[in-house]
Design a protein around this motif. Sequence first.
Motif, PDB file in Angstrom:
ATOM      1  N   ASP A  20       0.814  -1.222   0.000  1.00 24.56           N
ATOM      2  CA  ASP A  20       0.000   0.000   0.000  1.00 24.56           C
ATOM      3  C   ASP A  20       0.846   1.270   0.000  1.00 24.56           C
ATOM      4  N   ILE A  21       2.149   1.175   0.320  1.00 21.84           N
ATOM      5  CA  ILE A  21       2.938   2.399   0.464  1.00 21.84           C
ATOM      6  C   ILE A  21       4.093   2.500  -0.536  1.00 21.84           C
ATOM      7  N   ILE A  22       4.298   1.473  -1.354  1.00 20.55           N
ATOM      8  CA  ILE A  22       5.414   1.507  -2.299  1.00 20.55           C
ATOM      9  C   ILE A  22       4.909   1.678  -3.722  1.00 20.55           C
ATOM     10  N   ASN A  23       5.832   2.106  -4.593  1.00 18.85           N
ATOM     11  CA  ASN A  23       5.505   2.286  -6.003  1.00 18.85           C
ATOM     12  C   ASN A  23       5.558   0.930  -6.706  1.00 18.85           C
ATOM     13  N   PRO A  24       4.435   0.449  -7.246  1.00 21.02           N
ATOM     14  CA  PRO A  24       4.433  -0.881  -7.882  1.00 21.02           C
ATOM     15  C   PRO A  24       5.289  -0.948  -9.147  1.00 21.02           C
ATOM     16  N   ASN A  25       5.637   0.228  -9.718  1.00 24.62           N
ATOM     17  CA  ASN A  25       6.468   0.255 -10.927  1.00 24.62           C
ATOM     18  C   ASN A  25       7.959   0.423 -10.629  1.00 24.62           C
ATOM     19  N   HIS A  26       8.342   0.338  -9.359  1.00 22.91           N
ATOM     20  CA  HIS A  26       9.759   0.422  -9.009  1.00 22.91           C
ATOM     21  C   HIS A  26      10.481  -0.811  -9.553  1.00 22.91           C
ATOM     22  N   GLU A  27      11.742  -0.613  -9.998  1.00 21.21           N
ATOM     23  CA  GLU A  27      12.465  -1.706 -10.663  1.00 21.21           C
ATOM     24  C   GLU A  27      12.688  -2.905  -9.736  1.00 21.21           C
ATOM     25  N   LEU A  28      12.898  -2.665  -8.434  1.00 23.85           N
ATOM     26  CA  LEU A  28      13.103  -3.789  -7.508  1.00 23.85           C
ATOM     27  C   LEU A  28      11.832  -4.618  -7.337  1.00 23.85           C
TER      28      LEU A  28
END
Length: 442
Positions: A20-28
């Motif tokens: 809920d708090i992170i960017n789902p499109n982040h490379e990791l």
Amino acid sequence: MKGTLPNQNQRNLFRPILKDIINPNHELIILSKRIDWQYFEDSFSPLYSHTGQPGIPIRTMVGLLLLKRIYNLGDETVMVQWVQNPYYQYFCGEAEFQWEPPCDPSDMVHFRKRIGEEGAEKILEVSIHTRKDEIRSTNDVLIDTTAQEKNISYPTDAKLLIKVIKRCNKIAKEQGIDQRQNYKRTMKKLLLKQRFAHHPKRKKEATAALRKLRTIAGRLVWELERKLSEDALKQYQEILKNCNKIVVQKRNDKNKIYSLHEPETACIAKGKAHKKFEFGSKVSFAVVPGVNIIVGIKNFNGNPNDTSTLEPALENIEKISKIKFKNAIVDRGYKGKKMVRGTCIVTPRPPSSRQPYSKDTMRKKCRSRAAVEPVIGHTKHGNRMIRNYLKGIVGNSVNANLAAAGYNFKALLRRIKEHILWTLIFLGSKYKIPEKLIYKLT
């Protein structure tokens, strides 16, 4: 006993989950979905017992090893970064944001020892499998060797003899042996005389001091061999053998010992202007041209000839990547073999009566071999292979394989980030999204 991780989709009534708090499109986040974590669970589960307190989950430990190599961190610093970074925590399988490190840094040492060389090869295998579609587009592989330096000081005769004296004094203290003399004060005086040993006015004095140090070291080793009990002699047999070898070895001897705590260290002459000799082990790199993916890495103890490393290197490529390449492009150091394990060995040769098309094709292949050099450089400086801190022969192989896996995953992260950026730029041009907003989203 093997530990288990919480379900990353299970919601908590009182605390938000990481999703809920992170960017789902982040490379990791994207990379964590591409890695087959279940393969690690199936491979490493037999290494755990079925009794006792549950250990750290396998995904957490493998994730920490990968983050350490990808971002060039140490065992301690990766723990600090893990507590601060929610993306690191999600990558390692956590469901909620954690305020404490997942384990002690020493647990990473124990896990590396648990999985050994075979486990490190499996991690490299997964890093290759994530980009297998790109590898199959070529029949060529680039092979070259480099030196993997061990974490030892530059070896000189005086340094080694001082270490022998100190080790003998330590063994005598542990076993309660009454020494005739420990030579601590004498050792300091002789070491001072070794300063500027190559100066013409000090050379004679320095040579005499070195001769005296050799005599003292030999005297202490022989005293221990006389006074130690049979059980203690068996316990320190290998150490005393290495100490004796250091005392008697000469300048032009073969198989010399360059470090007392790493006796397998070899001297590798690379011919570099800034560093004529490197002390460690030789490593063979196998890289796919064009996409620059490491598909095989093999550690060799000692300093074997490059030609003799070809067959084990090709065998390692087939074992890890599950691909048999038609051509292996190498430099002139691999002279003498044209075909190994069904693979054609391509080396630069002088022009002959070949057709122009064949001549140009061979020239392009040989020129592409230069791509392996920056891959080796980036793996050394960006993935913790410039100096090997892992102990023993197994540590040489584990360090090389984990560094190669870190390089492959780092390159994949870069490609994922570029793909996301170009996708957003395309959508921005289509739907007239401001460019500043696009770069904020990435």
